[in-house]
Design an enzyme around this catalytic site. Structure first.
Site, PDB file in Angstrom:
ATOM      1  N   SER A 157      -1.119   0.746   6.282  1.00  0.00           N
ATOM      2  CA  SER A 157      -1.555  -0.279   7.011  1.00  0.00           C
ATOM      3  C   SER A 157      -2.403  -1.291   6.662  1.00  0.00           C
ATOM      4  O   SER A 157      -3.461  -0.855   5.778  1.00  0.00           O
ATOM      5  CB  SER A 157      -2.045   0.755   8.353  1.00  0.00           C
ATOM      6  OG  SER A 157      -2.211  -0.221   9.256  1.00  0.00           O
ATOM      7  N   ASP A 158      -2.768  -2.478   7.168  1.00  0.00           N
ATOM      8  CA  ASP A 158      -3.610  -3.644   6.922  1.00  0.00           C
ATOM      9  C   ASP A 158      -3.983  -4.308   8.301  1.00  0.00           C
ATOM     10  O   ASP A 158      -2.840  -4.470   8.737  1.00  0.00           O
ATOM     11  CB  ASP A 158      -3.043  -4.341   5.684  1.00  0.00           C
ATOM     12  CG  ASP A 158      -4.193  -5.282   5.213  1.00  0.00           C
ATOM     13  OD1 ASP A 158      -4.979  -4.393   4.488  1.00  0.00           O
ATOM     14  OD2 ASP A 158      -4.206  -6.255   5.599  1.00  0.00           O
ATOM     15  N   GLN A 159      -5.212  -4.766   8.255  1.00  0.00           N
ATOM     16  CA  GLN A 159      -5.650  -5.512   9.477  1.00  0.00           C
ATOM     17  C   GLN A 159      -6.391  -6.726   8.915  1.00  0.00           C
ATOM     18  O   GLN A 159      -7.300  -6.604   7.907  1.00  0.00           O
ATOM     19  CB  GLN A 159      -6.276  -4.570  10.281  1.00  0.00           C
ATOM     20  CG  GLN A 159      -6.646  -5.227  11.535  1.00  0.00           C
ATOM     21  CD  GLN A 159      -7.586  -4.284  12.475  1.00  0.00           C
ATOM     22  OE1 GLN A 159      -8.638  -4.041  12.292  1.00  0.00           O
ATOM     23  NE2 GLN A 159      -6.906  -3.801  13.579  1.00  0.00           N
ATOM     24  N   LYS A 195       0.960  -1.161  -0.017  1.00  0.00           N
ATOM     25  CA  LYS A 195       0.244   0.048  -0.004  1.00  0.00           C
ATOM     26  C   LYS A 195       0.980   1.273   0.003  1.00  0.00           C
ATOM     27  O   LYS A 195       0.507   2.302  -0.816  1.00  0.00           O
ATOM     28  CB  LYS A 195      -0.871   0.048   1.278  1.00  0.00           C
ATOM     29  CG  LYS A 195      -2.209  -0.872   1.228  1.00  0.00           C
ATOM     30  CD  LYS A 195      -2.847  -0.906   2.264  1.00  0.00           C
ATOM     31  CE  LYS A 195      -4.028  -1.991   2.315  1.00  0.00           C
ATOM     32  NZ  LYS A 195      -4.802  -1.845   3.464  1.00  0.00           N
ATOM     33  N   GLY A 252      -0.730  -4.954   9.954  1.00  0.00           N
ATOM     34  CA  GLY A 252       0.665  -4.642   9.526  1.00  0.00           C
ATOM     35  C   GLY A 252       0.835  -3.034   9.453  1.00  0.00           C
ATOM     36  O   GLY A 252      -0.338  -2.309   9.135  1.00  0.00           O
TER      37      GLY A 252
END
Length: 199
Positions: free
Chosen positions: A68-70, A52, A105
């Site tokens: 960011s990733d979740q 990203k 992340g």
């Protein structure tokens, strides 16, 4: 100080980043978020947070880009956003009385030097035993259909839990600010000493 870019269209992440009191740009990274075969949750969110951030490097060539990733993991399986009432009910029904793990992340990418730092943050949610009526009541009141885990911990979702475990409650909402602050400090950016204040 390099300007900050948040590689996300999430209003929740933007609201969290505003806590640091520094101006930032928000932009959509538009990447394929499909998991790779046999990819575990930690590897997935770390990779996607990096991708990203990298996706915006051409558009923002002299910036610090935050990716960011979740994902939510229940019974060793990654669960996605429910998108509708029926799926949300099923997710909360399954989570009742269980411990659910959230992996977030985070990547801070310097598009001028191509240097980056990535991290995966774990936060665990211990659900109390919920009745069907409680689940229905919650979903009708808060409609968390685009939230990982089918709840909003910053709202009425807090009533679903027995206990929360983790280093940073902000990570549960989608952006680990304590870790992000450490990353910014490594780039010689200190929100406490910044002269640019976010209104």
């Amino acid at each position: 100080m390099l300007p900050l870019v948040l590689a996300s269209t999430s209003p929740f992440r933007a609201q969290l980043l505003k806590k640091l009191g520094m101006p930032f740009i928000q932009a959509s990274p538009n990447i394929d978020e499909t998991p790779l075969p046999t990819e575990c949750a930690q590897a997935l969110v770390t990779r996607l947070s990096y991708e990203k951030a990298r996706a915006l490097e051409v558009q923002y060539p002299n910036h610090l880009i935050i990716g960011s990733d979740q994902v939510c993991v229940l019974n060793k399986k990654i669960t996605g956003k429910p998108l509708n009432f029926e799926n949300a009910f099923a997710q909360l029904k399954q989570a009742s009385g269980q411990c659910v793990s959230f992996y977030t992340g985070l990547t801070l990418y310097n598009s001028s030097t191509l240097a980056y730092e990535s991290h995966c943050e774990l936060f665990q949610v211990h659900f109390r035993h919920l009745t069907d009526d409680e689940i229905i009541g919650y979903l009708n009141k808060e409609t968390p259909f685009y939230c990982a885990g089918s709840f909003k911990s910053e709202g009425l979702g807090i009533t679903l839990f027995d206990k929360l475990s983790g280093d940073d409650p902000n990570s549960l909402i989608g952006l680990p600010l304590i870790r992000l602050n450490k990353m910014l400090l490594s780039q010689r950016i200190n929100p406490l000493l910044s002269t640019d204040n976010q209104e």
